[in-house]
Scaffold this active site. Structure first.
Site, mmCIF file in Angstrom:
data_model
loop_
_atom_site.group_PDB
_atom_site.id
_atom_site.type_symbol
_atom_site.label_atom_id
_atom_site.label_comp_id
_atom_site.label_asym_id
_atom_site.label_seq_id
_atom_site.Cartn_x
_atom_site.Cartn_y
_atom_site.Cartn_z
ATOM 1 N N GLY A 93 13.708 8.886 -36.312
ATOM 2 C CA GLY A 93 13.289 9.598 -35.099
ATOM 3 C C GLY A 93 14.207 9.297 -33.927
ATOM 4 O O GLY A 93 14.456 10.161 -33.075
ATOM 5 N N ALA A 94 14.740 8.076 -33.903
ATOM 6 C CA ALA A 94 15.606 7.697 -32.784
ATOM 7 C C ALA A 94 16.867 8.557 -32.767
ATOM 8 O O ALA A 94 17.381 8.917 -31.704
ATOM 9 C CB ALA A 94 15.955 6.224 -32.868
ATOM 10 N N GLY A 125 0.808 -1.210 0.000
ATOM 11 C CA GLY A 125 0.000 0.000 0.000
ATOM 12 C C GLY A 125 0.845 1.265 0.000
ATOM 13 O O GLY A 125 1.725 1.452 -0.844
ATOM 14 N N GLY A 126 0.576 2.124 0.981
ATOM 15 C CA GLY A 126 1.280 3.403 1.085
ATOM 16 C C GLY A 126 2.783 3.228 1.127
ATOM 17 O O GLY A 126 3.538 4.061 0.609
HETATM 18 C C1 LIG Z 1 -2.435 3.023 2.626
HETATM 19 C C2 LIG Z 1 -1.945 1.636 3.070
HETATM 20 O O1 LIG Z 1 -0.838 1.545 3.466
HETATM 21 S S1 LIG Z 1 -2.980 0.299 2.925
HETATM 22 C C3 LIG Z 1 -1.999 -1.110 3.413
HETATM 23 C C4 LIG Z 1 -2.252 -1.542 4.821
HETATM 24 N N1 LIG Z 1 -1.382 -2.634 5.137
HETATM 25 C C5 LIG Z 1 -1.658 -3.917 4.864
HETATM 26 O O2 LIG Z 1 -2.693 -4.258 4.314
HETATM 27 C C6 LIG Z 1 -0.623 -4.963 5.257
HETATM 28 C C7 LIG Z 1 -1.115 -5.853 6.382
HETATM 29 N N2 LIG Z 1 -0.049 -6.714 6.843
HETATM 30 C C8 LIG Z 1 0.352 -7.812 6.186
HETATM 31 O O3 LIG Z 1 -0.125 -8.148 5.105
HETATM 32 C C9 LIG Z 1 1.456 -8.630 6.792
HETATM 33 O O4 LIG Z 1 1.527 -8.301 8.179
HETATM 34 C C10 LIG Z 1 2.833 -8.407 6.150
HETATM 35 C C11 LIG Z 1 2.844 -9.082 4.757
HETATM 36 C C12 LIG Z 1 3.150 -6.928 5.963
HETATM 37 C C13 LIG Z 1 3.934 -9.030 7.039
HETATM 38 O O5 LIG Z 1 3.659 -10.371 7.308
HETATM 39 P P1 LIG Z 1 4.518 -11.166 8.412
HETATM 40 O O6 LIG Z 1 5.959 -10.987 8.123
HETATM 41 O O7 LIG Z 1 3.990 -12.546 8.449
HETATM 42 O O8 LIG Z 1 4.272 -10.428 9.785
HETATM 43 P P2 LIG Z 1 2.952 -10.418 10.683
HETATM 44 O O9 LIG Z 1 1.720 -10.505 9.855
HETATM 45 O O10 LIG Z 1 3.115 -11.437 11.756
HETATM 46 O O11 LIG Z 1 3.028 -8.962 11.319
HETATM 47 C C14 LIG Z 1 3.956 -8.606 12.337
HETATM 48 C C15 LIG Z 1 3.247 -7.770 13.386
HETATM 49 O O12 LIG Z 1 2.829 -6.550 12.759
HETATM 50 C C16 LIG Z 1 1.441 -6.365 12.949
HETATM 51 N N3 LIG Z 1 0.927 -5.710 11.741
HETATM 52 C C17 LIG Z 1 1.064 -6.119 10.479
HETATM 53 N N4 LIG Z 1 0.479 -5.249 9.635
HETATM 54 C C18 LIG Z 1 -0.042 -4.287 10.420
HETATM 55 C C19 LIG Z 1 -0.744 -3.098 10.132
HETATM 56 N N5 LIG Z 1 -0.992 -2.704 8.874
HETATM 57 N N6 LIG Z 1 -1.149 -2.336 11.166
HETATM 58 C C20 LIG Z 1 -0.852 -2.673 12.425
HETATM 59 N N7 LIG Z 1 -0.160 -3.777 12.760
HETATM 60 C C21 LIG Z 1 0.240 -4.566 11.749
HETATM 61 C C22 LIG Z 1 0.898 -7.747 13.116
HETATM 62 O O13 LIG Z 1 -0.329 -7.698 13.794
HETATM 63 C C23 LIG Z 1 1.986 -8.389 13.927
HETATM 64 O O14 LIG Z 1 1.874 -7.937 15.243
HETATM 65 P P3 LIG Z 1 2.297 -8.865 16.483
HETATM 66 O O15 LIG Z 1 3.769 -9.080 16.359
HETATM 67 O O16 LIG Z 1 1.916 -8.060 17.675
HETATM 68 O O17 LIG Z 1 1.519 -10.138 16.314
#
Ligand SMILES: CC(=O)SCCNC(=O)CCNC(=O)[C@H](O)C(C)(C)COP(=O)(O)OP(=O)(O)OC[C@H]1O[C@@H](n2cnc3c(N)ncnc32)[C@H](O)[C@@H]1OP(=O)(O)O
Length: 514
Positions: free
Chosen positions: A404-405, A169-170
């Site tokens: 052109g190139a 995402g962001g």
């Molecule tokens: C505008 C925008 O940015 S929109 C995008 C918003 N973000 C997302 O959709 C991503 C959501 N997160 C994910 O898909 C996954 O966590 C990944 C792929 C980033 C990482 O996966 P993994 O390496 O398996 O790590 P995992 O999922 O265990 O996350 C690690 C920790 O971060 C936390 N975490 C992950 N993403 C988020 C998030 N977006 N917000 C808050 N906490 C988060 C998890 O809850 C976990 O916390 P914990 O250690 O207390 O259990």
């Protein structure tokens, strides 16, 4: 006082230690370094000055009240790389997965503002899960503030994004606004929506690496400029890139002492480039022969390989080299090559890096895919970038330069300051066979022996219009040079152009083709 100092030392120790040994071990187990370990590798030893290490979020709900770690998951500050100031922010994946909340975002905003005010490069070490879900719209607004600053800083200070974890995402959009994106194989990914969302919406099944890993972005999408096998090499290369860039758009890139003689003759060039315009050769060998100590840094090395974009030095002065690569697709210009080179030309122009263009180009790539893909507007990006560039511009035609190139690749008519050619140059609207088929079509068809007539007319066309002095006689190249003199001529020309000053007419901004 002593007790206060002891308390501060304790707090500092806990900030440096991070959330827990378990979280650090988990980070290492994934083959990743911690944010602080990364900063240590990036900056000169002991030079890091942290800003807001004691910052904590004030969010509530979803148990956040009980979880208020120092730094709020991002380490920000400045230090030096080869004694020049560089600002840095690094997501700490051990805290909320490096996800961005309000406090985290305002720390990044502050360091970006400081980098812009100080006129020093900004490096982001990205390892974060995007917007912090628990903080909702305040997290999204935090991203908005980063994007706005990325855009304001564009062309003002170099911005380098280093991707060191899953960035969704962001977290993927901010890097797209910066000058350079680095990735590490296996451990870093970039995507707007992850594999789960892709599967739900389109039904496609794909792994995280298959969707947005380093190789995909380095070879297929062009999102990433550099990809490496490990974080150590990656951060070392970031240091190398920084050594080639100025601190900001008002400075020149750092000049170094050069032990490679400015007047070194490049005798090998005559053998490296075959006289027959249809025979391929490796243009990187030509670049190696010309530049200081044979050293250069190729940008987007594995994407659109038919064009080469590289930073190098000539007599200690940084230059941006744009060169056709005859060994891939005969060095033809297509959509991706045009876009790759256009961004590079723009970057060099923004940061006062003179352009050296090496031409050996048969033209734009014909085809339905290219036309329907928008080669007209997308190829025009390169034309637009060159026409806009006010840095010193030197072009050199090695062999063929057609149609052109030829015009697009920094011809004199679009504003090159100096244009040289080797005695093997062939500049024309198109190759002799193609040209004869168009303008002598009727004569060939009506001849008793069409093949003999075609051969005679091709020969005639070549001797009249395609001899190596045709352009020089008309002042469209400034000189025809012995390939062995190439380095010396380029160095001398760059020295003359060092004081070049070009004014552009006042306007809000141009409207480049997209
Ligand atoms: C505008 C925008 O940015 S929109 C995008 C918003 N973000 C997302 O959709 C991503 C959501 N997160 C994910 O898909 C996954 O966590 C990944 C792929 C980033 C990482 O996966 P993994 O390496 O398996 O790590 P995992 O999922 O265990 O996350 C690690 C920790 O971060 C936390 N975490 C992950 N993403 C988020 C998030 N977006 N917000 C808050 N906490 C988060 C998890 O809850 C976990 O916390 P914990 O250690 O207390 O259990």
């Amino acid at each position: 006082m002593k007790s206060h100092i002891a308390e501060l030392a304790g707090i500092r120790e806990s900030v440096l230690a991070g959330p827990s040994e378990k979280a650090t071990a988990a980070q290492h187990a994934k083959g990743k370094l911690t944010a602080r370990e990364r900063i240590e590798l990036l900056l000169d030893p002991g030079s890091f000055q942290e800003v807001e290490p004691l910052r904590r979020h004030r969010a509530t709900g979803f148990g956040l009240e009980a979880k208020k770690p120092y730094t709020d998951g991002v380490i920000t500050g400045w230090g030096t790389v080869e004694d020049r100031t560089v600002f840095v922010y690094a997501h700490d994946f051990r805290i909320f997965g490096g996800a961005l909340g309000e406090a985290h975002a305002t720390k990044i905003h502050k360091i970006m503002d400081m980098a812009i005010a100080a006129g020093a490069p900004l490096v982001s070490l990205n390892d974060g899960a995007g917007a912090r879900i628990q903080e909702g719209v305040t997290a999204l607004a935090g991203y908005g503030g980063i994007f706005r600053r990325n855009t304001a800083a564009s062309g003002v200070i170099p911005q380098i994004s280093v991707m060191l974890g899953p960035c969704a995402g962001g977290a993927a959009y901010s890097p797209a606004l910066t000058d350079f994106v680095f990735m590490v194989r296996e451990t870093s990914q970039m995507f707007i929506t992850g594999p789960d969302v892709v599967k739900a919406v389109t039904g496609e099944e794909i792994t995280q690496n298959g969707l947005g890993g380093a190789d995909v972005h380095a070879e297929t999408s062009g999102v990433c400029h550099f990809a490496y096998d490990d974080e150590e090499t990656c951060l070392e290369e970031v240091r190398y890139l920084l050594s080639l860039l100025p601190g900001n758009n008002r400075e020149n890139p750092p000049r170094t002492e050069c032990s490679d003689p400015a007047g070194r003759r490049c005798e090998a060039l005559a053998d490296l480039v075959p006289e027959d315009g249809n025979r391929p050769y490796d243009m990187t060998k030509v670049i190696e022969e010309i530049v200081d100590d044979g050293e250069y840094l190729e940008v987007h090395q594995r994407w659109a390989r038919n064009i080469i974009c590289a930073l190098a030095r000539l007599d200690g002065q940084v230059v941006g080299i744009i060169a056709n690569q005859p060994q891939t697709l005969a060095g033809v210009l297509d959509i991706e090559a045009s876009e790759k080179a256009a961004r590079f030309v723009q970057m060099c122009d923004a940061f006062s890096i003179p352009l050296v263009t090496l031409l050996d180009v048969p033209g734009f790539l014909p085809g339905v895919g290219q036309e329907h893909g928008g080669i007209i507007r997308r190829g025009a990006k390169l034309l637009y970038a060159y026409c806009n560039a006010t840095v010193p511009r030197i072009s050199l035609i090695l062999r063929k330069a057609y149609g052109g190139a030829y015009i697009v690749m920094d011809s004199q008519s679009i504003g090159a300051d100096l244009t040289f050619a080797w005695p093997t140059n062939e500049i024309a609207v198109m190759g002799a066979e193609g040209a004869a088929n168009v303008i002598f079509r009727r004569q060939i068809a009506e001849a008793e022996d069409p093949e003999a007539m075609r051969a005679r007319l091709v020969k005639e066309y070549k001797s009249e219009l395609m001899h190596p002095y045709y352009a020089a006689e008309r002042g469209l190249v400034d000189d025809v040079i012995d390939p062995a003199e190439t380095r010396e001529v380029l160095v001398r020309s760059l020295a003359m152009l060092r004081t070049k000053h070009a004014e552009s007419p006042a306007r809000k901004h141009g409207n480049p083709p997209q």
